[in-house]
Design an enzyme around this catalytic site. Structure first.
Site, PDB file in Angstrom:
ATOM      1  N   ARG A 196       0.857  -1.180   0.000  1.00  0.00           N
ATOM      2  CA  ARG A 196       0.000   0.000   0.000  1.00  0.00           C
ATOM      3  C   ARG A 196       0.892   1.228   0.000  1.00  0.00           C
ATOM      4  O   ARG A 196       1.702   1.424   0.913  1.00  0.00           O
ATOM      5  CB  ARG A 196      -0.900   0.008   1.237  1.00  0.00           C
ATOM      6  N   ASP A 198       1.399   4.522   0.888  1.00  0.00           N
ATOM      7  CA  ASP A 198       0.768   5.452   1.818  1.00  0.00           C
ATOM      8  C   ASP A 198       1.175   6.881   1.515  1.00  0.00           C
ATOM      9  O   ASP A 198       2.361   7.174   1.326  1.00  0.00           O
ATOM     10  CB  ASP A 198       1.171   5.089   3.252  1.00  0.00           C
ATOM     11  N   GLU A 238      -3.005   4.793  -2.047  1.00  0.00           N
ATOM     12  CA  GLU A 238      -3.867   5.326  -0.991  1.00  0.00           C
ATOM     13  C   GLU A 238      -3.968   6.836  -1.129  1.00  0.00           C
ATOM     14  O   GLU A 238      -3.020   7.560  -0.830  1.00  0.00           O
ATOM     15  CB  GLU A 238      -3.298   4.950   0.387  1.00  0.00           C
ATOM     16  N   ASP A 296      -8.028   5.034   9.520  1.00  0.00           N
ATOM     17  CA  ASP A 296      -8.320   6.464   9.410  1.00  0.00           C
ATOM     18  C   ASP A 296      -9.823   6.659   9.570  1.00  0.00           C
ATOM     19  O   ASP A 296     -10.556   5.720   9.831  1.00  0.00           O
ATOM     20  CB  ASP A 296      -7.847   7.003   8.057  1.00  0.00           C
ATOM     21  N   LEU A 346      -9.210  17.630   8.276  1.00  0.00           N
ATOM     22  CA  LEU A 346     -10.540  18.232   8.378  1.00  0.00           C
ATOM     23  C   LEU A 346     -11.554  17.589   7.433  1.00  0.00           C
ATOM     24  O   LEU A 346     -12.672  18.059   7.328  1.00  0.00           O
ATOM     25  CB  LEU A 346     -10.441  19.733   8.064  1.00  0.00           C
ATOM     26  N   TYR A 347     -11.143  16.533   6.752  1.00  0.00           N
ATOM     27  CA  TYR A 347     -11.989  16.004   5.690  1.00  0.00           C
ATOM     28  C   TYR A 347     -12.520  14.612   5.998  1.00  0.00           C
ATOM     29  O   TYR A 347     -12.867  13.857   5.115  1.00  0.00           O
ATOM     30  CB  TYR A 347     -11.205  15.987   4.369  1.00  0.00           C
ATOM     31  N   GLN A 348     -12.554  14.239   7.258  1.00  0.00           N
ATOM     32  CA  GLN A 348     -13.050  12.921   7.625  1.00  0.00           C
ATOM     33  C   GLN A 348     -13.730  12.993   8.975  1.00  0.00           C
ATOM     34  O   GLN A 348     -13.532  13.938   9.740  1.00  0.00           O
ATOM     35  CB  GLN A 348     -11.898  11.907   7.673  1.00  0.00           C
ATOM     36  N   ARG A 402      -8.033   9.832  15.663  1.00  0.00           N
ATOM     37  CA  ARG A 402      -8.302   8.559  15.002  1.00  0.00           C
ATOM     38  C   ARG A 402      -8.215   7.367  15.957  1.00  0.00           C
ATOM     39  O   ARG A 402      -8.669   6.278  15.621  1.00  0.00           O
ATOM     40  CB  ARG A 402      -7.356   8.395  13.813  1.00  0.00           C
TER      41      ARG A 402
END
Length: 496
Positions: A196, A198, A238, A296, A346-348, A402
């Site tokens: 993956r 990252d 990712e 996440d 700020l996007y999750q 998280r």
């Protein structure tokens, strides 16, 4: 059984210590015993030292080592002999505590590792324009530069896309390329089949751009994927971002994440409306890894609009989705999301998927059934497998947003969770899904005013998931070639 078609595998995604309560050998034992028959492979989240760093292993001091508390490379190889193993390749950064970066702080430009790390001045020169700095795409509310002192007293603004302890790498430099090659070599030696990539979207920086997913970034990802493929590995890229970007990336690499799926599944269940989900599955890449939850948060940006281009959901729909998650989790997700918690973009939304659905067992099972019927390799997060609730205690201890969805399980807690009706039902559903030959064939879907149906057909094998949107009841329908058709109410799996 293992599917003949590798693109329809079911994989577990987990931290080694947070699920097994211990080592790689402990996890292998768990997969052979309590979790036997559920998974074709396992994505091992970072097992490099230190696993208890600022970013749970995503800030490695030595990416070619295994944290000795978990075991060693021989243990990874032994696991890879029994399960298809995916490992993380952290291409954008490494720990400020690494020997290489500490040498840079001591010796400055005289260090052989000076070219390995990115400074602001390497990209923008000594007097960067405000306009160029403001153009940088930021995943976090903090600055992307951290002023750090060298031993001679000079203060250098190093590039730190994520945290001050994660120093960005110059992947085009000679030591940068050698660093990445060394990681690939170690993976190859010990049987890793998937990697993956990252934070790959941030790996290339160029003045006057967003420094995110540039044409040069695509070239870098393509080159690294080809290098991995020559060594017998497939690469998963990712990237959280606009859905069309995922479609474009998918054409240039082996695998991409379907990060749009989690918000779309939640929207479908909250609003009893599958139009947005069906539209996405009509156009989504087929060479994907599907997830509902990961280490996440639940991505929101992946379904949002971008620079005037429409998203998969509208802004009001996304706002309603986020607020519903906060309500369903009794506000605990709000404690861990956005500016309310450290080390968070700020996007999750940081929340366990079980809590996002208000711990409603039937709705949770419908969500998992949708995931299992979507095209691609299905990855199930360890917390999702065990229907974990938000770990507010862990969040309060670490102040890492998280962590609310990164719980620690002892072997006893795993056995306890495996007895929950919803977990038993999910395990039955996974085993049923793995037994159906239809998933080696073609996917289709139909949407009517009253129902939504996901279908698979391979030769004379068929399988369908039918959802009544008015009340979210779901039915599984399948037929093996030459045998009678079978039906099962999804909720009946909860009955024992």
């Amino acid at each position: 059984m293992t599917h003949a078609n590798p693109s329809n595998q079911i994989q577990l995604i987990t931290y080694i210590d947070r699920l097994s309560g211990g080592t790689i050998k402990d996890l292998q034992q768990l997969l052979q015993q309590e979790l036997n028959g559920l998974f074709d492979g396992v994505h091992l989240l970072p097992f490099y030292p230190p696993i208890d760093g600022e970013d749970a292993g995503f800030d490695p001091t030595d990416h070619t080592a295994v944290d000795s508390r978990l075991g060693n490379w021989h243990d990874i190889g032994a696991l890879a002999g029994q399960q298809t193993v995916m490992a993380d390749m952290i291409v954008n950064h490494m720990s400020a505590q690494s020997a290489q970066f500490q040498d840079v702080l001591t010796q400055g430009e005289a260090s052989p590792y000076w070219p390995l790390f990115l400074t602001r001045d390497k990209v923008f020169g000594t007097e960067p324009s405000t306009e160029h700095i403001q153009a940088i795409y930021r995943p976090r509310p903090t600055s992307c530069f951290t002023d750090l002192p060298l031993a001679d007293g000079r203060i250098i603004p190093f590039w730190t896309t994520f945290t001050a302890n994660q120093i960005d790498i110059d992947v085009h430099s000679e030591p940068g390329q050698a660093y990445l090659d060394a990681i690939l070599a170690r993976f190859t030696e010990h049987g890793v089949k998937y990697i993956r990539l990252d934070a790959a979207g941030y790996a290339i920086k160029k003045a006057g751009t967003s420094c995110f997913m540039l044409p040069e970034t695509f070239e870098f990802i393509t080159g690294l994927s080809e290098k991995a493929k020559a060594l017998g590995m497939q690469s998963l890229v990712e990237i959280h971002g606009y859905h069309q970007t995922q479609i474009d990336i998918a054409k240039r690499c082996d695998l991409v994440y379907d990060f749009a799926l989690p918000p779309l599944v939640l929207h479908t269940l909250f609003k009893r409306d599958a139009k947005a989900l069906k539209h996405w599955l009509d156009i989504a890449p087929r060479n994907c890894i599907t997830v509902l939850d990961t280490h996440d948060g639940i991505g929101i940006v992946d379904a949002a609009d971008h620079q005037g281009q429409p998203g998969l959901l509208t802004d009001p729909e996304l706002d309603a989705l986020v607020e519903q998650i906060h309500r369903n989790s009794d506000g605990s997700s709000k404690l861990a999301t956005g500016s309310a918690a450290n080390n968070v973009d700020l996007y999750q939304v940081n929340c366990s998927f079980y809590d996002a659905l208000a711990q409603h067992d039937e709705h949770y099972l419908v969500a998992r059934a949708i995931q299992l019927f979507c095209p691609g390799i299905c990855q199930i997060y360890y917390g999702g497998l065990l229907a974990a609730e938000n770990d507010v205690d862990l969040l309060q201890r670490t102040q890492v947003g998280r962590d609310i969805n990164r719980p620690y399980f002892t072997p006893g807690k795993v056995r306890q969770a495996m007895q929950k009706p919803v977990v038993k039902a999910l395990c039955k559903l996974i085993k049923l899904r793995r037994s159906l030959h239809a998933f080696d064939g073609e996917f289709s879907q139909t949407l009517t005013d009253s129902g939504y149906q996901l279908n698979w057909q391979h030769q004379n094998h068929t399988a369908s998931l039918r959802i009544e949107l008015s009340d979210l009841t779901a039915t599984l329908i399948w037929q093996h070639s030459g045998q009678p058709q079978q039906q099962l109410a999804l909720s009946s799996l909860l009955a024992g």
